[in-house]
Structure formats: structure tokens, C-alpha cells
Motif scaffolding. Structure first.
Motif, PDB file in Angstrom:
ATOM      1  N   MET A 114     -11.132 -19.031 -16.283  1.00 13.44           N
ATOM      2  CA  MET A 114     -10.200 -17.855 -16.284  1.00 13.44           C
ATOM      3  C   MET A 114      -8.763 -18.226 -15.619  1.00 13.44           C
ATOM      4  SD  MET A 114     -10.793 -14.467 -14.098  1.00 13.44           S
ATOM      5  CE  MET A 114     -11.873 -13.742 -15.156  1.00 13.44           C
ATOM      6  N   THR A 115      -7.802 -17.954 -16.174  1.00 14.97           N
ATOM      7  CA  THR A 115      -6.433 -17.976 -15.529  1.00 14.97           C
ATOM      8  C   THR A 115      -6.164 -17.117 -14.564  1.00 14.97           C
ATOM      9  OG1 THR A 115      -5.593 -16.725 -17.365  1.00 14.97           O
ATOM     10  CG2 THR A 115      -5.964 -18.915 -17.984  1.00 14.97           C
ATOM     11  N   ARG A 116      -4.912 -17.555 -13.956  1.00 18.22           N
ATOM     12  CA  ARG A 116      -4.398 -16.662 -13.037  1.00 18.22           C
ATOM     13  C   ARG A 116      -4.003 -15.346 -13.632  1.00 18.22           C
ATOM     14  NH1 ARG A 116      -1.137 -17.315  -7.419  1.00 18.22           N
ATOM     15  NH2 ARG A 116      -3.179 -18.078  -7.044  1.00 18.22           N
ATOM     16  N   SER A 117      -3.358 -15.471 -14.821  1.00 19.79           N
ATOM     17  CA  SER A 117      -2.816 -14.365 -15.398  1.00 19.79           C
ATOM     18  C   SER A 117      -4.243 -13.315 -15.707  1.00 19.79           C
ATOM     19  CB  SER A 117      -2.288 -14.639 -16.749  1.00 19.79           C
ATOM     20  OG  SER A 117      -1.210 -15.422 -16.638  1.00 19.79           O
ATOM     21  N   SER A 118      -5.258 -13.920 -16.313  1.00 20.10           N
ATOM     22  CA  SER A 118      -6.535 -12.891 -16.365  1.00 20.10           C
ATOM     23  C   SER A 118      -6.821 -12.412 -15.177  1.00 20.10           C
ATOM     24  CB  SER A 118      -7.539 -14.020 -17.031  1.00 20.10           C
ATOM     25  OG  SER A 118      -7.312 -14.302 -18.199  1.00 20.10           O
TER      26      SER A 118
ATOM     27  N   LEU B 243     -16.382  -5.859  -9.362  1.00 21.78           N
ATOM     28  CA  LEU B 243     -16.214  -7.324  -9.416  1.00 21.78           C
ATOM     29  C   LEU B 243     -17.520  -7.943  -9.249  1.00 21.78           C
ATOM     30  CD1 LEU B 243     -13.783  -9.220  -9.685  1.00 21.78           C
ATOM     31  CD2 LEU B 243     -13.344  -9.324  -7.316  1.00 21.78           C
ATOM     32  N   ASN B 244     -18.489  -7.750 -10.082  1.00 22.02           N
ATOM     33  CA  ASN B 244     -19.509  -8.468  -9.768  1.00 22.02           C
ATOM     34  C   ASN B 244     -19.957  -8.823 -11.271  1.00 22.02           C
ATOM     35  OD1 ASN B 244     -21.417  -6.153 -11.167  1.00 22.02           O
ATOM     36  ND2 ASN B 244     -20.791  -5.209  -9.443  1.00 22.02           N
TER      37      ASN B 244
ATOM     38  N   ASN C  87     -13.632 -17.637 -10.596  1.00 16.23           N
ATOM     39  CA  ASN C  87     -14.357 -18.584  -9.726  1.00 16.23           C
ATOM     40  C   ASN C  87     -14.201 -17.913  -8.192  1.00 16.23           C
ATOM     41  OD1 ASN C  87     -11.702 -19.468  -9.023  1.00 16.23           O
ATOM     42  ND2 ASN C  87     -11.727 -21.079 -10.626  1.00 16.23           N
ATOM     43  N   GLU C  88     -14.482 -18.757  -7.333  1.00 17.16           N
ATOM     44  CA  GLU C  88     -14.037 -18.272  -5.883  1.00 17.16           C
ATOM     45  C   GLU C  88     -12.764 -18.066  -5.438  1.00 17.16           C
ATOM     46  OE1 GLU C  88     -15.207 -20.156  -1.394  1.00 17.16           O
ATOM     47  OE2 GLU C  88     -16.726 -20.234  -2.893  1.00 17.16           O
TER      48      GLU C  88
ATOM     49  N   GLN D 244     -10.330 -17.401  -7.540  1.00 14.92           N
ATOM     50  CA  GLN D 244      -9.687 -16.242  -8.334  1.00 14.92           C
ATOM     51  C   GLN D 244     -10.295 -14.918  -7.740  1.00 14.92           C
ATOM     52  OE1 GLN D 244     -11.467 -17.723 -11.955  1.00 14.92           O
ATOM     53  NE2 GLN D 244      -9.548 -19.016 -12.566  1.00 14.92           N
ATOM     54  N   GLU D 245     -11.624 -14.954  -7.566  1.00 12.44           N
ATOM     55  CA  GLU D 245     -12.246 -13.478  -6.866  1.00 12.44           C
ATOM     56  C   GLU D 245     -11.390 -13.470  -5.339  1.00 12.44           C
ATOM     57  OE1 GLU D 245     -16.347 -11.739  -5.274  1.00 12.44           O
ATOM     58  OE2 GLU D 245     -16.327 -13.735  -6.389  1.00 12.44           O
ATOM     59  N   ARG D 246     -11.049 -14.229  -4.678  1.00 13.53           N
ATOM     60  CA  ARG D 246     -10.089 -14.148  -3.511  1.00 13.53           C
ATOM     61  C   ARG D 246      -8.859 -13.426  -3.687  1.00 13.53           C
ATOM     62  NH1 ARG D 246     -12.042 -18.977  -1.552  1.00 13.53           N
ATOM     63  NH2 ARG D 246      -9.723 -20.056  -1.998  1.00 13.53           N
ATOM     64  N   TYR D 247      -8.086 -14.038  -4.914  1.00 12.25           N
ATOM     65  CA  TYR D 247      -6.703 -13.696  -5.338  1.00 12.25           C
ATOM     66  C   TYR D 247      -6.896 -12.148  -5.656  1.00 12.25           C
ATOM     67  CZ  TYR D 247      -3.109 -13.092  -8.595  1.00 12.25           C
ATOM     68  OH  TYR D 247      -2.018 -12.545  -9.161  1.00 12.25           O
ATOM     69  N   ILE D 248      -8.206 -11.972  -6.670  1.00 16.49           N
ATOM     70  CA  ILE D 248      -8.308 -10.303  -6.990  1.00 16.49           C
ATOM     71  C   ILE D 248      -8.493  -9.525  -5.857  1.00 16.49           C
ATOM     72  CG2 ILE D 248      -9.862  -9.045  -8.288  1.00 16.49           C
ATOM     73  CD1 ILE D 248     -10.294 -11.145 -10.209  1.00 16.49           C
ATOM     74  N   ARG D 249      -9.423  -9.697  -5.002  1.00 12.86           N
ATOM     75  CA  ARG D 249      -9.766  -9.063  -3.788  1.00 12.86           C
ATOM     76  C   ARG D 249      -8.501  -8.775  -2.837  1.00 12.86           C
ATOM     77  NH1 ARG D 249     -14.686  -7.632  -2.990  1.00 12.86           N
ATOM     78  NH2 ARG D 249     -16.241  -8.630  -3.927  1.00 12.86           N
TER      79      ARG D 249
END
Length: 166
Positions: A1-5, A32-33, A52-53, A55-60
Motif C-alpha cells: 500500500m502506498t502513502r497515497s492509498s 481499521l481492521n 502495514n504498521e 501506514q496504520e500509524r499514519y492513518i490513525r
């Protein structure tokens, strides 16, 4: 997954925040699961890969940051959307602008131009061209006004062949 996604997924979640009284954490827990991603992947290819971890931190961070700074971000949007009442702005366009403004104001590792360009590209997927232009204009004016070291918008030339070479 990209940062854009990851950014687009965050915008989906930010968009959904206004539909009920749940907190950002409650919405993140629901959306987000892996199970939810499997459900959504059937209709939206964006959800085929779980973040990934990092990207999940970034989304959160984006979702929680936009949630906690919502009134401030909405005030910025209102200030720069001359002639538009905030209530008239499409919800996805507002989510796009909130996200980009949050990145500009609170995530110094993301260049302002990248935040704006990504926001405009995502807006193109969900909004008509007039709204995309509106989003681009609001974000561009916001950055140029709030950050005086931002170079001015280049002037357009009607005929590219008549531009002088540098």
C-alpha cells in the motif's frame, strides 16, 4: 500500500466521522481492521491490502488529528472559502481539505505541495471538476497566506511555445 492509498483511506474515515456521535477512536476501531477491509475490498480495490504498521500509524494520526482539530480546520476552510457557507461544501471535499490542512499544519515531514497535490488527486475521484478546482484554490490560498515563504502560483501562458526559456 502506498502513502497515497493510506491517505485516501484516512479521508474515507474522516468523511464518516460526521455521521454519528462516535469518537475518532471508535470509528478507527470499527473501520481499521482486517475484517472490515475484507468486506470493503469486494467493492473497492483500495481496501484489498491492509496497511502495514507505519501506514496504520499514519492513518490513525491523521484521523485522530483531524477529529481533535476539527473546529480549527473548519474555521480555516471557512476563512478561505469566500462566498461559500461551510454548510454548502460537499462533505468529501471538506474531508479532503481538513486532511490536507492538518498535514500542512501538524505533520512537518510532509511537504505542503505534496499534501495539496494528493488532496486534489483524491478529490478528483469523488467530486466534479468545479469542486476540485474549489478545493485546489482553497488549499493553495491557505498555504500561500499562512506560510509566507511559499512561492507564488506561477502565471499561466496561453501558448506554451511562447514561454521564454530559462
Amino acid at each position: 500500500m502506498t502513502r497515497s492509498s493510506a491517505r485516501e483511506i484516512a479521508m474515507h474515515i474522516i468523511f464518516s466521522l460526521g455521521f454519528d456521535d462516535r469518537s475518532a477512536q471508535e470509528v478507527l476501531d470499527a473501520e481499521l481492521n482486517r475484517e472490515r477491509f475484507q468486506e470493503l475490498a469486494e467493492e473497492l480495490p483500495l481496501y484489498e491490502q491492509f496497511p502495514n504498521e507505519k501506514q496504520e500509524r499514519y492513518i490513525r494520526e491523521l484521523v485522530q488529528g483531524v477529529f481533535s482539530h476539527g473546529p480549527e480546520l473548519d474555521d480555516c476552510i471557512s476563512r478561505y472559502s469566500v462566498g461559500w457557507a461551510f454548510a454548502r461544501i460537499p462533505r468529501m471535499a471538506a474531508a479532503v481539505m481538513r486532511t490536507a490542512m492538518y498535514e500542512v499544519l501538524y505533520m512537518p515531514d510532509i511537504p505542503n505541495a505534496a499534501a495539496i497535490n494528493e488532496a486534489v488527486e483524491i478529490a478528483k475521484k469523488y467530486e466534479p471538476v468545479e469542486v476540485v478546482s474549489f478545493v485546489n484554490g482553497i488549499l493553495g490560498t491557505f498555504v500561500r497566506t499562512e506560510f509566507e515563504d511559499t512561492p507564488p502560483k506561477p502565471e499561466k501562458t496561453a501558448d506554451p511555445s511562447k514561454q521564454e526559456e530559462a
